[in-house]
Design a protein around this motif. Structure first.
Motif, PDB file in Angstrom:
ATOM      1  N   LYS A   1      37.829  40.604  39.297  1.00  0.00           N
ATOM      2  CA  LYS A   1      38.303  39.451  38.519  1.00  0.00           C
ATOM      3  C   LYS A   1      39.398  39.878  37.541  1.00  0.00           C
ATOM      4  CE  LYS A   1      34.668  37.616  36.712  1.00  0.00           C
ATOM      5  NZ  LYS A   1      33.528  36.847  36.207  1.00  0.00           N
TER       6      LYS A   1
ATOM      7  N   ARG B   1      41.388  42.546  37.842  1.00  0.00           N
ATOM      8  CA  ARG B   1      42.559  42.940  38.631  1.00  0.00           C
ATOM      9  C   ARG B   1      43.347  41.723  39.104  1.00  0.00           C
ATOM     10  NH1 ARG B   1      42.481  46.337  44.283  1.00  0.00           N
ATOM     11  NH2 ARG B   1      44.714  46.267  44.625  1.00  0.00           N
ATOM     12  N   TRP B   2      42.656  40.705  39.532  1.00  0.00           N
ATOM     13  CA  TRP B   2      43.297  39.492  40.033  1.00  0.00           C
ATOM     14  C   TRP B   2      43.683  38.525  38.920  1.00  0.00           C
ATOM     15  CZ3 TRP B   2      39.959  37.923  44.879  1.00  0.00           C
ATOM     16  CH2 TRP B   2      40.297  38.757  45.949  1.00  0.00           C
TER      17      TRP B   2
ATOM     18  N   ALA C   1      36.645  33.177  42.100  1.00  0.00           N
ATOM     19  CA  ALA C   1      36.612  34.290  43.056  1.00  0.00           C
ATOM     20  C   ALA C   1      36.065  33.825  44.402  1.00  0.00           C
ATOM     21  CB  ALA C   1      35.773  35.441  42.503  1.00  0.00           C
TER      22      ALA C   1
ATOM     23  N   ILE D   1      38.675  31.821  46.201  1.00  0.00           N
ATOM     24  CA  ILE D   1      39.712  32.703  46.734  1.00  0.00           C
ATOM     25  C   ILE D   1      39.228  33.383  48.017  1.00  0.00           C
ATOM     26  CG2 ILE D   1      40.946  34.864  46.277  1.00  0.00           C
ATOM     27  CD1 ILE D   1      41.185  33.819  43.334  1.00  0.00           C
TER      28      ILE D   1
ATOM     29  N   PHE E   1      47.648  31.404  41.870  1.00  0.00           N
ATOM     30  CA  PHE E   1      47.103  32.698  42.269  1.00  0.00           C
ATOM     31  C   PHE E   1      47.725  33.154  43.580  1.00  0.00           C
ATOM     32  CE2 PHE E   1      44.267  35.200  44.906  1.00  0.00           C
ATOM     33  CZ  PHE E   1      44.042  36.302  44.092  1.00  0.00           C
TER      34      PHE E   1
ATOM     35  N   PHE F   1      50.184  36.225  44.456  1.00  0.00           N
ATOM     36  CA  PHE F   1      49.661  37.196  45.411  1.00  0.00           C
ATOM     37  C   PHE F   1      50.672  37.417  46.534  1.00  0.00           C
ATOM     38  CE2 PHE F   1      47.233  38.471  49.137  1.00  0.00           C
ATOM     39  CZ  PHE F   1      46.387  39.437  48.630  1.00  0.00           C
TER      40      PHE F   1
END
Length: 100
Positions: free
Chosen positions: A5, A7-8, A16, A19, A80, A84
């Motif tokens: 969590k 890191r992202w 999470a 995702i 996100f 990414f």
């Protein structure tokens, strides 16, 4: 889970899970969609032999990129997945596609 969590840059376990679901749907959908693209392009295992798998993976790649952002948007995670996507493409040497 907390390291992931952090890191992202996400805040909740629900985010999470969403995702992970988007990654699962996108991977399955891009593999499924690559078959009709191969048929449409006339790419068959009989014609390309051992190269067929590599060609299909090359076809899956752009499908996956588009679907990842699209499905992520449907699940409310556009920011996100857009970040990414940019990070992944920059790491692959395709950062020139994005203006800073």
């Amino acid at each position: 889970m907390n390291r992931l969590k952090k890191r992202w840059g996400i805040t909740s376990n629900l985010q999470a899970v969403i995702i992970f679901i988007v990654f699962a749907i996108t991977g399955s959908a891009s593999a499924w969609l690559s078959k009709p693209f191969c048929v449409w392009l006339g790419i068959t295992k009989e014609d390309f032999g051992g190269w067929f798998t590599l060609i299909r993976l090359i076809i899956i790649f752009p499908i996956y990129q588009v679907l990842l952002v699209a499905i992520g948007t449907i699940f409310g995670q556009f920011k996100f997945f857009w970040n990414f996507e940019k990070k992944m493409l920059k790491n692959m040497g395709l950062g020139f596609l994005f203006k800073e």
